[in-house]
Design a protein around this motif. Structure first.
Motif: not given
Length: 296
Positions: A38-39, A88-90, A95-97, A267-269
């Protein structure tokens, strides 16, 4: 061999031992592999997606197009590729997490060490404040902060970080009390070590494994909270995040119209990344507090 080199040698040996113990945790390895993948996708997202993906006009696809050969995950209400939006949303969600969890753990660690070291009225005041935050619903407090402050990623990080630290504070305080009961702390005091020296050089290194485990677990909670705030329309509307994608899908009526592909990818992500961080955190916990049969 000097004292400092001996300390670093012991720390490297401890890190190597923890690494070998982590490799024996199958669930933790699965979570780590998922996070690394994911990163990598999040970091390389600008190279993989259309630079104009944020534009809602002139999209390459038809609105609400189901998954197919050109658009593997379908398109949103503006005709943008959901796969590219997901990549892009990842970046924003991770980052927020990470930032929110780091802020939360930093506050909790500071409060816990100070309360455990000084004790007395200082610990009483700090623990009563901690108890107040514990009995208040974290999500409600985060919603209040996100509502009264200006919208933006900084506000979301602040809202999550300053409302989710009490659990870390109580755990670190208990560990600090246990560490300061050891004989070498008394020797450090007898040799003239001050409060800052004892807390920074002796207590903090001992509680760092616990802090690491709490950080890993806190990231998954922070990602879920960010998604919830964005879903409620309290996130930054100018950025793309997984929670924001869910909010846009809800606003577009994806649930009532049966456009499941609009809701499913973010949602799954969110669920998979939160699960991966949780698996890593539980693996670290099992290493630090091994149980009979753990890791088999």
């Amino acid at each position: 061999m000097s004292g400092s080199s001996l300390v670093w040698r012991r720390r490297r040996a401890t890190a190597a031992r923890l690494g070998r113990a982590y490799l024996a945790q199958r669930a933790g390895l699965f979570g780590l592999a998922a996070l690394v993948l994911t990163g990598v996708l999040a970091l390389t997202a600008p190279l993989l997606v259309d630079p104009d993906i944020r534009e809602v006009t002139g999209a390459p696809g038809e609105p609400l197009q189901p998954p197919g050969g050109r658009f593997w995950l379908g398109t949103d209400q503006f005709g943008r590729s959901l796969l590219e939006l997901l990549l892009i949303g990842a970046r924003v969600s991770l980052a927020v997490g990470l930032l929110a969890a780091a802020l939360s753990v930093a506050i909790g660690t500071l409060v816990g060490i100070v309360a455990g070291h000084y004790g007395g009225w200082c610990a009483t005041v700090l623990m009563r404040v901690t108890d107040w935050f514990l009995v208040m619903p974290t999500l409600v407090l985060a919603i209040v902060l996100a509502t009264v402050l200006d919208r933006g990623l900084g506000t979301v990080v602040l809202a999550i970080g300053v409302t989710s630290w009490p659990t870390t504070a109580r755990l670190v305080r208990a560990q600090t009390i246990a560490v300061e009961a050891r004989p070498y702390i008394e020797r450090a005091r007898a040799l003239g070590g001050g409060d800052r020296h004892i807390m920074g050089r002796h207590v903090l290194p001992q509680v760092m494994p616990l802090v690491l485990a709490q950080t890993t677990l806190g990231i998954s909670a922070a990602i879920l909270t960010e998604a919830t705030l964005a879903f409620l329309g309290l996130g930054d509307p100018t950025v793309i995040s997984w929670g924001g994608m869910l909010q846009e899908a809800r606003a577009a009526g994806a649930v009532s119209s049966g456009h499941w592909w609009y809701l499913a990818p973010p949602g799954v992500a969110i669920a998979l990344v939160a699960l991966a961080f949780t698996l890593c955190g539980r693996a670290i916990e099992r290493i630090l507090t091994p149980e009979p049969g753990a890791g088999r």
